[in-house]
Design a protein around this motif. Sequence first.
Motif, PDB file in Angstrom:
ATOM      1  N   UNK A  68       4.249  14.056   0.547  1.00  0.00           N
ATOM      2  CA  UNK A  68       2.964  13.306   1.395  1.00  0.00           C
ATOM      3  C   UNK A  68       2.873  12.544   1.711  1.00  0.00           C
ATOM      4  N   UNK A  69       3.026  11.119   1.745  1.00  0.00           N
ATOM      5  CA  UNK A  69       1.475  10.326   1.288  1.00  0.00           C
ATOM      6  C   UNK A  69       0.700   9.535   2.717  1.00  0.00           C
ATOM      7  N   UNK A  70      -0.081   8.469   2.642  1.00  0.00           N
ATOM      8  CA  UNK A  70      -0.673   7.841   3.337  1.00  0.00           C
ATOM      9  C   UNK A  70      -0.276   6.431   3.490  1.00  0.00           C
ATOM     10  N   UNK A  71       0.880   6.479   4.939  1.00  0.00           N
ATOM     11  CA  UNK A  71       1.259   4.739   5.352  1.00  0.00           C
ATOM     12  C   UNK A  71       0.414   4.181   6.043  1.00  0.00           C
ATOM     13  N   UNK A  72       0.635   2.900   5.516  1.00  0.00           N
ATOM     14  CA  UNK A  72      -0.378   2.374   6.122  1.00  0.00           C
ATOM     15  C   UNK A  72       0.477   1.168   6.898  1.00  0.00           C
ATOM     16  N   UNK A  73      -0.047   1.093   8.317  1.00  0.00           N
ATOM     17  CA  UNK A  73       1.313   0.684   8.998  1.00  0.00           C
ATOM     18  C   UNK A  73       0.349  -0.482   9.419  1.00  0.00           C
ATOM     19  N   UNK A  74       1.223  -2.091   9.535  1.00  0.00           N
ATOM     20  CA  UNK A  74       0.163  -2.646   9.802  1.00  0.00           C
ATOM     21  C   UNK A  74       0.302  -3.164  11.386  1.00  0.00           C
ATOM     22  N   UNK A  75      -0.819  -3.978  11.895  1.00  0.00           N
ATOM     23  CA  UNK A  75      -1.613  -4.411  13.223  1.00  0.00           C
ATOM     24  C   UNK A  75      -0.435  -4.789  13.967  1.00  0.00           C
ATOM     25  N   UNK A  76       0.765  -4.645  14.590  1.00  0.00           N
ATOM     26  CA  UNK A  76       1.289  -5.399  15.522  1.00  0.00           C
ATOM     27  C   UNK A  76       1.660  -4.953  16.903  1.00  0.00           C
ATOM     28  N   UNK A  77       2.146  -6.320  17.831  1.00  0.00           N
ATOM     29  CA  UNK A  77       2.266  -6.313  19.386  1.00  0.00           C
ATOM     30  C   UNK A  77       3.278  -6.312  19.396  1.00  0.00           C
ATOM     31  N   UNK A  78       4.157  -5.442  19.627  1.00  0.00           N
ATOM     32  CA  UNK A  78       5.456  -6.005  20.268  1.00  0.00           C
ATOM     33  C   UNK A  78       6.199  -5.945  21.647  1.00  0.00           C
ATOM     34  N   UNK A  79       6.678  -7.240  22.361  1.00  0.00           N
ATOM     35  CA  UNK A  79       7.016  -7.830  23.440  1.00  0.00           C
ATOM     36  C   UNK A  79       8.227  -8.015  23.225  1.00  0.00           C
ATOM     37  N   UNK A  80       8.916  -7.665  24.922  1.00  0.00           N
ATOM     38  CA  UNK A  80      10.258  -7.436  25.415  1.00  0.00           C
ATOM     39  C   UNK A  80       9.964  -8.527  26.403  1.00  0.00           C
ATOM     40  N   UNK A  81       9.994  -9.616  27.173  1.00  0.00           N
ATOM     41  CA  UNK A  81      10.046  -9.931  27.839  1.00  0.00           C
ATOM     42  C   UNK A  81      11.227 -10.233  28.801  1.00  0.00           C
ATOM     43  N   UNK A  82      12.527  -9.478  27.983  1.00  0.00           N
ATOM     44  CA  UNK A  82      13.722  -9.311  28.588  1.00  0.00           C
ATOM     45  C   UNK A  82      13.695  -8.313  30.044  1.00  0.00           C
ATOM     46  N   UNK A  83      12.195  -7.204  29.838  1.00  0.00           N
ATOM     47  CA  UNK A  83      12.024  -6.090  30.566  1.00  0.00           C
ATOM     48  C   UNK A  83      10.696  -5.324  30.568  1.00  0.00           C
ATOM     49  N   UNK A  84      10.341  -6.439  30.106  1.00  0.00           N
ATOM     50  CA  UNK A  84       8.649  -6.997  30.097  1.00  0.00           C
ATOM     51  C   UNK A  84       8.090  -5.035  29.419  1.00  0.00           C
ATOM     52  N   UNK A 144       0.899  -1.182  -0.013  1.00  0.00           N
ATOM     53  CA  UNK A 144      -0.241  -0.411  -0.015  1.00  0.00           C
ATOM     54  C   UNK A 144       0.612   1.179  -0.398  1.00  0.00           C
ATOM     55  N   UNK A 145       1.843   0.685   0.864  1.00  0.00           N
ATOM     56  CA  UNK A 145       2.852   2.371   0.675  1.00  0.00           C
ATOM     57  C   UNK A 145       3.691   2.708  -0.251  1.00  0.00           C
ATOM     58  N   UNK A 146       3.734   1.607  -1.166  1.00  0.00           N
ATOM     59  CA  UNK A 146       4.762   1.434  -1.687  1.00  0.00           C
ATOM     60  C   UNK A 146       3.443   2.739  -3.255  1.00  0.00           C
ATOM     61  N   UNK A 147       2.616   1.697  -4.020  1.00  0.00           N
ATOM     62  CA  UNK A 147       1.437   2.361  -5.219  1.00  0.00           C
ATOM     63  C   UNK A 147       1.519   3.912  -4.226  1.00  0.00           C
ATOM     64  N   UNK A 148       1.103   3.909  -3.405  1.00  0.00           N
ATOM     65  CA  UNK A 148       0.538   5.404  -2.718  1.00  0.00           C
ATOM     66  C   UNK A 148       1.792   6.501  -2.844  1.00  0.00           C
ATOM     67  N   UNK A 149       2.902   6.079  -2.884  1.00  0.00           N
ATOM     68  CA  UNK A 149       4.260   6.894  -3.148  1.00  0.00           C
ATOM     69  C   UNK A 149       4.327   6.825  -4.484  1.00  0.00           C
TER      70      UNK A 149
END
Length: 377
Positions: free
Chosen positions: A256-272, A207-212
């Motif tokens: 300026x282009x609209x950037x599509x960000x994927x749905x993501x949850x980032x977890x760092x178990x070392x630091x909580x 999506x971002x490449x197409x928007x650019x």
Amino acid sequence: MQSRAKKNNAITRILTISLLAFFFFYFSLFTFVCGERIKDVASFEGVRENQLIGYSLVVGLDGSGDKGDATMQGIANMLQRMGLTVNPDDIKAKNTAAVMVTATLPPFPKPGTKLDVMVSAIADAKSLQGGTLLLTPLKGPDGKVYALAQGAVSIGGFTGGGGGTSVQKNHPTAGRVPEGAIIERDLPFILGNGGKIKIFLNRPDFSTAHAIVNKINETLQAEYASPIDPSAVLLKIPPSYAGRPVELLSLVEALEVSVDVPAMVVINEKTGTVVIGEKVRISPVAIAHGSLTIEIRTDYLVSQPLPYAPRKAETVVVPQKDVQAKEQNASLIEVSGVTLGEIVRALNTLGVTPRDLISILQALKASGALRAELSIL
């Protein structure tokens, strides 16, 4: 009079609703139009940094240098290049340390430009405080020398004391030489060579490449940009910008282009640490979470012999062990969310620690209720 007042109230309500709809429309349009600049989400071919590395010696240390044979051999080699032949076994130099020197070559380097260099000890030197880096050729991966470094090493701290009582600030075996390297060679790259320039996305996305591509073609009013794959866009230099690629790229990178960000949850178990993206959604689900605490306690009691006890009676320490298991009561709580704010409020109602939240998110992903990619660092 009442009919006229009702009519005026109705007109006022209509105008208010129309005005709110007008502002909402233009606010939505402004939010949609304003996005990220291309220079913030992508980079141009050839506009990149390169790493340099070199080996050298730091001299002038106050007895905190190396004691190994490798450093002595390096000192002997240096003196031999200066016309002085010395046996490495005869050198006892505690004021010298072997170091690795690293630097980052910026895009389009020009001879004479100065760079900062990092100096790091590679042997058993205690500190580089007060040392001076000797002339060091910095080479690239191709084995060619691109810069020369030399100068006083700044470690930004100190170390002192001895005999089991010492004080230290920062890291004494690594430091910097501000503007200690001078570029001697530029890179063999010509911007816009062949009439084409590639744009590389920092995060591959269709999506971002197409928007650019659409934004560049709309600005240039012709089909000059085309997608190669989700991570690259090919830009042909228009005839009006022939010989002026810098002017073209200054125009393109500010778009300026609209950037599509994927749905993501980032977890760092070392630091909580838990980071939840804006696109994350949670299907309606009920969660019951409780923790089990096991407490093991040992009390040491003293047993003394009674008066007039036999001579063999002794005072002994008797350990008393107590083991308790506690499990908190947990009730079912409904959790769901369409927006990020709803998800945060729903998870906050659980009242759990970050460590427990990590376990809950992993369970939500396993059940299919978490509609996002789960990345564990």
